[in-house]
Every structure is written in C-alpha cells, then in structure tokens.
Design an enzyme around this catalytic site. Structure first.
Site, PDB file in Angstrom:
ATOM      1  N   HIS A  65       5.862  -9.949  -6.244  1.00 40.68           N
ATOM      2  CA  HIS A  65       5.495  -8.524  -5.322  1.00 40.68           C
ATOM      3  C   HIS A  65       4.263  -8.314  -4.337  1.00 40.68           C
ATOM      4  O   HIS A  65       4.533  -7.895  -3.606  1.00 40.68           O
ATOM      5  CB  HIS A  65       5.843  -7.187  -6.244  1.00 40.68           C
ATOM      6  CG  HIS A  65       7.264  -7.315  -7.155  1.00 40.68           C
ATOM      7  ND1 HIS A  65       8.459  -7.280  -6.738  1.00 40.68           N
ATOM      8  CD2 HIS A  65       6.935  -7.127  -8.470  1.00 40.68           C
ATOM      9  CE1 HIS A  65       9.269  -7.354  -7.945  1.00 40.68           C
ATOM     10  NE2 HIS A  65       8.334  -7.198  -8.772  1.00 40.68           N
ATOM     11  N   HIS A  94      -4.161  -4.802  -6.108  1.00 42.90           N
ATOM     12  CA  HIS A  94      -3.299  -5.520  -5.293  1.00 42.90           C
ATOM     13  C   HIS A  94      -3.221  -5.075  -4.120  1.00 42.90           C
ATOM     14  O   HIS A  94      -3.861  -4.144  -3.743  1.00 42.90           O
ATOM     15  CB  HIS A  94      -2.018  -5.395  -5.969  1.00 42.90           C
ATOM     16  CG  HIS A  94      -1.639  -4.098  -6.241  1.00 42.90           C
ATOM     17  ND1 HIS A  94      -1.689  -3.173  -7.273  1.00 42.90           N
ATOM     18  CD2 HIS A  94      -0.785  -3.315  -5.448  1.00 42.90           C
ATOM     19  CE1 HIS A  94      -1.100  -2.197  -6.939  1.00 42.90           C
ATOM     20  NE2 HIS A  94      -0.810  -1.990  -5.692  1.00 42.90           N
ATOM     21  N   HIS A  96      -0.646  -4.555  -0.298  1.00 42.44           N
ATOM     22  CA  HIS A  96       0.669  -4.347   0.336  1.00 42.44           C
ATOM     23  C   HIS A  96       0.450  -4.465   1.870  1.00 42.44           C
ATOM     24  O   HIS A  96      -0.671  -4.164   2.451  1.00 42.44           O
ATOM     25  CB  HIS A  96       1.005  -2.801   0.470  1.00 42.44           C
ATOM     26  CG  HIS A  96       1.222  -2.572  -1.183  1.00 42.44           C
ATOM     27  ND1 HIS A  96       2.250  -2.409  -2.025  1.00 42.44           N
ATOM     28  CD2 HIS A  96       0.545  -1.895  -2.001  1.00 42.44           C
ATOM     29  CE1 HIS A  96       2.254  -2.048  -3.136  1.00 42.44           C
ATOM     30  NE2 HIS A  96       1.034  -1.584  -3.479  1.00 42.44           N
ATOM     31  N   HIS A 119      -4.454  -1.026  -3.243  1.00 42.47           N
ATOM     32  CA  HIS A 119      -4.667  -0.373  -4.451  1.00 42.47           C
ATOM     33  C   HIS A 119      -5.397  -0.675  -5.618  1.00 42.47           C
ATOM     34  O   HIS A 119      -5.258  -1.684  -6.078  1.00 42.47           O
ATOM     35  CB  HIS A 119      -3.256  -0.257  -4.992  1.00 42.47           C
ATOM     36  CG  HIS A 119      -2.514   0.638  -3.823  1.00 42.47           C
ATOM     37  ND1 HIS A 119      -1.179   0.737  -3.812  1.00 42.47           N
ATOM     38  CD2 HIS A 119      -2.884   1.380  -2.872  1.00 42.47           C
ATOM     39  CE1 HIS A 119      -0.655   1.224  -2.640  1.00 42.47           C
ATOM     40  NE2 HIS A 119      -1.532   1.736  -2.148  1.00 42.47           N
ATOM     41  N   THR A 199       3.933   3.528  -6.394  1.00 36.37           N
ATOM     42  CA  THR A 199       4.923   3.212  -4.962  1.00 36.37           C
ATOM     43  C   THR A 199       5.770   2.200  -5.242  1.00 36.37           C
ATOM     44  O   THR A 199       6.446   1.543  -4.425  1.00 36.37           O
ATOM     45  CB  THR A 199       3.900   2.950  -3.684  1.00 36.37           C
ATOM     46  OG1 THR A 199       3.244   1.626  -4.024  1.00 36.37           O
ATOM     47  CG2 THR A 199       3.132   3.869  -3.511  1.00 36.37           C
ATOM     48  N   THR A 200       5.864   1.835  -6.361  1.00 32.98           N
ATOM     49  CA  THR A 200       6.730   0.669  -7.049  1.00 32.98           C
ATOM     50  C   THR A 200       7.701   1.407  -8.192  1.00 32.98           C
ATOM     51  O   THR A 200       7.180   2.358  -8.922  1.00 32.98           O
ATOM     52  CB  THR A 200       6.099  -0.547  -7.369  1.00 32.98           C
ATOM     53  OG1 THR A 200       5.407  -0.433  -8.748  1.00 32.98           O
ATOM     54  CG2 THR A 200       5.482  -1.441  -6.657  1.00 32.98           C
TER      55      THR A 200
HETATM   56  N1  DPN Z   1       2.676  -1.877  -8.732  1.00 33.53           N
HETATM   57  C1  DPN Z   1       1.681  -0.887  -8.396  1.00 33.53           C
HETATM   58  C2  DPN Z   1       1.788  -0.441  -7.044  1.00 33.53           C
HETATM   59  O1  DPN Z   1       2.199  -0.976  -6.083  1.00 33.53           O
HETATM   60  O2  DPN Z   1       0.867   0.648  -6.617  1.00 33.53           O
HETATM   61  C3  DPN Z   1       1.955   0.334  -9.398  1.00 33.53           C
HETATM   62  C4  DPN Z   1       2.093   0.233 -10.655  1.00 33.53           C
HETATM   63  C5  DPN Z   1       0.984   0.141 -11.708  1.00 33.53           C
HETATM   64  C6  DPN Z   1       3.263   0.027 -11.373  1.00 33.53           C
HETATM   65  C7  DPN Z   1       1.101   0.011 -13.134  1.00 33.53           C
HETATM   66  C8  DPN Z   1       3.385  -0.159 -12.778  1.00 33.53           C
HETATM   67  C9  DPN Z   1       2.199  -0.171 -13.593  1.00 33.53           C
HETATM   68 ZN    ZN Z   2       0.272  -0.364  -4.555  1.00 32.89          ZN
END
Ligand code: DPN
Ligand code: ZN
Length: 261
Positions: A65, A94, A96, A119, A199-200
C-alpha cells in the site's frame, strides 16, 4: 502479501465501507482544510524525543500500500506537548503520493493538494499497544507533512530513496537509518489540528491530526523514484505503486484549529 483492501477497488476507496463499516462514519479523514474557517488557538510547543537519533532498529518495507518505516528502536521516539494529552510513542511513518505533481496528498489546504504526504503514526502511552489505542478516542496522534517538488534533492530523504531498489516487491523488510526530525518542516509548531480517522481501513476515528501547512521540498527525481520503483499486486496483476491516497471526506462541522506562532 495479501490484504483485504486496496486503492484499486472498482469503486475506488469508497468501496472500503462495504467491508469496514467505520469507513462510512462521520469523522473521517482526510479533509480539505479551509484556513479561513480554522479557529485560532495557540497550542504549547511539541516535544519530540529520540526523533533525531539515527533510527537504529528501524525497518523499511513495501507493504503493498505504501513504503513504511517501522520504528523498533530503543529508546522509542516519543511525542508530547502540542496540545496532546500525555505522551505518544511513534511506531511507523509512511507516505501517500500521486502519479503526477498535481495530486498525491490526502489532506488538502484551501482546495489545493500536494504531490506527497508523510504520516508519522503514534499511539498514546495510556494504552498497551496500537491495536488497543486505535479503538479509543485520541488513542492515536498522526503528524501529516506535505511535500512539494523542486529541482534540489532533499538529502535527508535519500535514506528512503536509497532503499527503493530492494523494496520492489511487497514484503521483504530491510534496515534503514533516517533522521526523522530532519524530515519535518523547520517550524513544527505552526500547524492545523482536528479530530479524524485513519485514512486506510479500519478507518478508526481515533486520530488527533496535526497537519503542517509548510511543505518539505524533495526533488522531482526523488519523487519519480517513488513513482516507478515499487510494485503492488491486486487481483493477480502487478502494477506500479502510485496514487495511494484516499479521497476527501466531509468535515461535518468538525472544528479545525489553527496554531500559528
Ligand atoms: N495505514 C495508516 C495510514 O495510512 O495513515 C493508518 C494506520 C495506522 C492503519 C495503524 C492501521 C494501523
Ligand atoms: Zn497514512
């Protein structure tokens, strides 16, 4: 690496709500931050600890992702102040990004998006782990940092770029050394604050968001590395990992605070 969700569903990220009910709720993220509607409120300064030490023990992975850095080092990086209640532990950061400079960020500022958004995900030390924290209001604190594209390489961002060739396929984490403090905008006490969600999926409404208006610069060569080096697999198809951002969600009368010094 299999996952129950993706950015490539036929209905886009809107389809997430069919499997994750929370993704349909009313305090979702990201949102468009209209600066003129934000309420002035001076929050105390942030305290970041162990952000500036080299991330010994950190692992970077293409999780299908995004490219994500897990912070397993000890002592753990922590965040407090900034109007947060107590101390939060940083667990991962991470990105986006889009396939062109015109889009890619999740949050918008006054109707404008940025080519990339980072983020940094933290959870409150009131809870034993992130899974428990994400079921609690204010259980998570996420710092959101916009990136803009220039001609100059951001030397601090090279820690990520250098690892991309070994991250082509999802899975396979490898060591990484980044100085997280140097990836933040210079004045990290000027920010927007609101309550929202991951946001996921699972889209949990447990996040205290801090969104920095001042973008960090990276070069077009660097962002193009991100846009071309990573692969994701969806429905048996291997595609290049780009456009991993969720669409804007309704603000629904939430208060957005502006803390500008
Ligand atoms: N995947 C993270 C984001 O895109 O902000 C959010 C996330 C964090 C989801 C911790 C699950 C656990
Ligand atoms: Zn994120």
């Amino acid at each position: 690496l299999t996952s129950s969700w993706s950015y490539l569903e036929p209905g886009g990220t809107i389809d997430w709500s069919s499997k994750n009910n929370t993704c349909d709720e009313t305090f979702q993220s990201p949102i468009d931050i209209i600066t003129s509607e934000a309420i002035d409120k001076r929050f105390p300064p942030f305290h970041m600890e162990h952000y500036s030490t080299t991330a010994d023990g950190a692992r970077i992975v293409n999780n299908g992702h995004t490219v994500e850095v897990h912070l397993n080092q000890s002592p753990a990086p922590t965040l407090s102040g900034g109007g947060l209640d107590g101390i939060y532990t940083a667990v991962q950061f991470h990105f986006h990004w889009g396939s062109s400079d015109n889009y890619g960020s999740e949050h918008f500022l006054d109707g404008n998006s940025f080519p990339m958004e980072m983020h940094i995900v933290h959870y409150s030390q009131k809870y034993p782990n992130i899974s428990e924290a994400l079921t609690k209001k204010n259980g998570l604190a996420v710092l959101a940092i916009f990136f803009e594209v220039t001609n100059c390489n951001n030397t601090e961002f090279q820690c990520i770029i250098k690892k991309l060739p070994s991250l082509r396929n999802p899975g396979f984490p490898t060591r990484v050394y980044c100085n997280l403090l140097k990836l933040l905008p210079k004045n990290f006490d000027d920010f927007f604050r609101y309550s929202g969600s991951l946001t996921t999926p699972p889209c949990s409404e447990s996040v205290v968001w801090t969104v920095y208006p001042k973008a960090v610069k990276i070069s077009s060569w660097q962002i193009n590395q991100l846009r071309t080096q990573l692969i994701r697999i969806y429905d048996g198809d291997r595609t290049v990992l780009v456009n991993n951002f969720r669409g804007l969600q309704s603000r629904n009368n939430r208060r957005i605070y502006k803390s500008i010094i």
